[in-house]
Scaffold this active site. Structure first.
Site, PDB file in Angstrom:
ATOM      1  NE  ARG A 179       7.572  -2.396   6.419  1.00 23.89           N
ATOM      2  CZ  ARG A 179       6.257  -2.356   6.326  1.00 23.89           C
ATOM      3  NH1 ARG A 179       5.574  -1.808   5.374  1.00 23.89           N
ATOM      4  NH2 ARG A 179       5.619  -2.982   7.439  1.00 23.89           N
ATOM      5  NE  ARG A 212       1.596  -4.665  11.519  1.00 29.07           N
ATOM      6  CZ  ARG A 212       2.640  -4.485  10.623  1.00 29.07           C
ATOM      7  NH1 ARG A 212       3.756  -4.756  11.288  1.00 29.07           N
ATOM      8  NH2 ARG A 212       2.952  -3.956   9.435  1.00 29.07           N
ATOM      9  CE  LYS A 216      -1.996  -1.141   3.831  1.00 29.01           C
ATOM     10  NZ  LYS A 216      -1.495  -2.504   4.185  1.00 29.01           N
ATOM     11  NE  ARG A 268       5.620  -0.117   9.992  1.00 34.81           N
ATOM     12  CZ  ARG A 268       4.538  -0.396   9.604  1.00 34.81           C
ATOM     13  NH1 ARG A 268       4.728   0.312   8.359  1.00 34.81           N
ATOM     14  NH2 ARG A 268       3.616  -0.962   9.846  1.00 34.81           N
ATOM     15  NE  ARG A 290      -5.096  -1.004   9.634  1.00 39.63           N
ATOM     16  CZ  ARG A 290      -4.003  -0.736   9.048  1.00 39.63           C
ATOM     17  NH1 ARG A 290      -3.887   0.615   8.584  1.00 39.63           N
ATOM     18  NH2 ARG A 290      -3.058  -1.385   8.931  1.00 39.63           N
TER      19      ARG A 290
END
Ligand code: AP5
Ligand code: MG
Length: 225
Positions: free
Chosen positions: A127, A171, A13, A160, A88
């Site tokens: 990431r 998540r 996203k 992160r 969401r």
């Protein structure tokens, strides 16, 4: 352009939102990024949100809605926007639609970037993000040229805090339970477009862009959507 990006954590996203924003000059609004900035700033909202985000839970709807409403009031949103990570929950989607209809700025479409859960975990685990400009990299798929340093600005790359395996799994669980129904919400309203997110970043972008341009042409010619 007024669109919503949906998809599992790690679906792309942010990656696609950045590209669309650069090419079409509309703001890319990521609620996750706004919340992380508030946490870093130590603001009241940040302190409250961190209780949830650190565990992989959603922040309360009222807080998320308030953040987005404030952001959409900024003048740079007058010409459109790309929402990433909002809505969401179905509650957030209903609230947003009601708000936008009043200002005649309804969402045009929602793009669901589809990847498997296994792929999501691989993407999240590797990431890396630039601490200066926010550019996103991946240790396998999209490496920075310098070791631990951003190609664009030379900033330090970091991971992160919610990108650890335990929080990432939570998540995913939260997404399937609370966010997946939002996909049906847009499908029922004829506003959903799904793309296969397990292709090269450029291919996913080309697919989204083709759809966006096709919709824009239909809007101009008045063809039925
Ligand atoms: P948020 O920041 O939105 O996180 P998320 O939804 O978990 O999504 P991610 O940012 O992890 O993934 P992405 O889809 O942006 O993928 P990316 O492009 O980076 O939200 C974080 C938290 O904030 C939530 O858990 C919640 O607590 C809170 N929150 C936020 N909004 C909320 C709301 N509305 N209500 C309540 N709570 C809210 O890509 C991932 C990696 O893959 C990168 O390394 C990238 O380089 C790589 N990659 C991308 N595309 C490809 C590709 N096609 N091929 C190979 N690699 C790729
Ligand atoms: Mg993101």
């Amino acid at each position: 352009m007024r669109l919503v990006l949906l998809g599992l954590p790690g679906a792309g996203k942010g990656t696609q939102g950045d590209r669309l924003s650069q090419k079409y000059s509309v703001p890319h609004i990521s609620t996750g990024s706004i919340i992380r900035a508030a946490i870093d700033a130590g603001s009241e909202i940040g302190i409250e949100a961190n209780k949830y985000i650190s565990k992989g839970f959603l922040i309360p709807d009222e807080l998320a809605i308030d953040i987005v409403e404030q952001r959409l009031l900024q003048p740079d949103c007058n010409g459109g926007w790309i929402l990433d990570g909002f809505p969401r929950t179905v509650q957030q989607a209903i609230h947003l639609d009601a708000k936008l209809e009043k200002s005649r700025m309804a969402i045009e479409y929602a793009i669901d970037i589809r990847i498997s859960e296994d792929e999501a975990i691989k993407r999240i685990a590797e990431r890396r993000i630039c601490s200066e400009c926010g550019s996103t990299y991946h240790l396998t798929y999209y490496r920075a040229k310098g070791r631990g340093v951003c190609d664009n600005c030379g900033g330090r790359l970091y991971q992160r805090s919610d990108d650890n395996e335990m929080t990432a799994k939570e998540r995913l669980r939260v997404y399937l339970k609370q966010t997946h129904p939002v996909i049906h919400y847009y499908a029922q309203r004829g506003k959903l477009y799904s793309v296969n997110g397990e292709r090269a970043i450029d291919e996913v972008f080309a697919d989204i862009e083709t759809y966006v341009l096709k919709q824009a042409r239909k809007n101009v010619t008045g063809e039925k959507l």
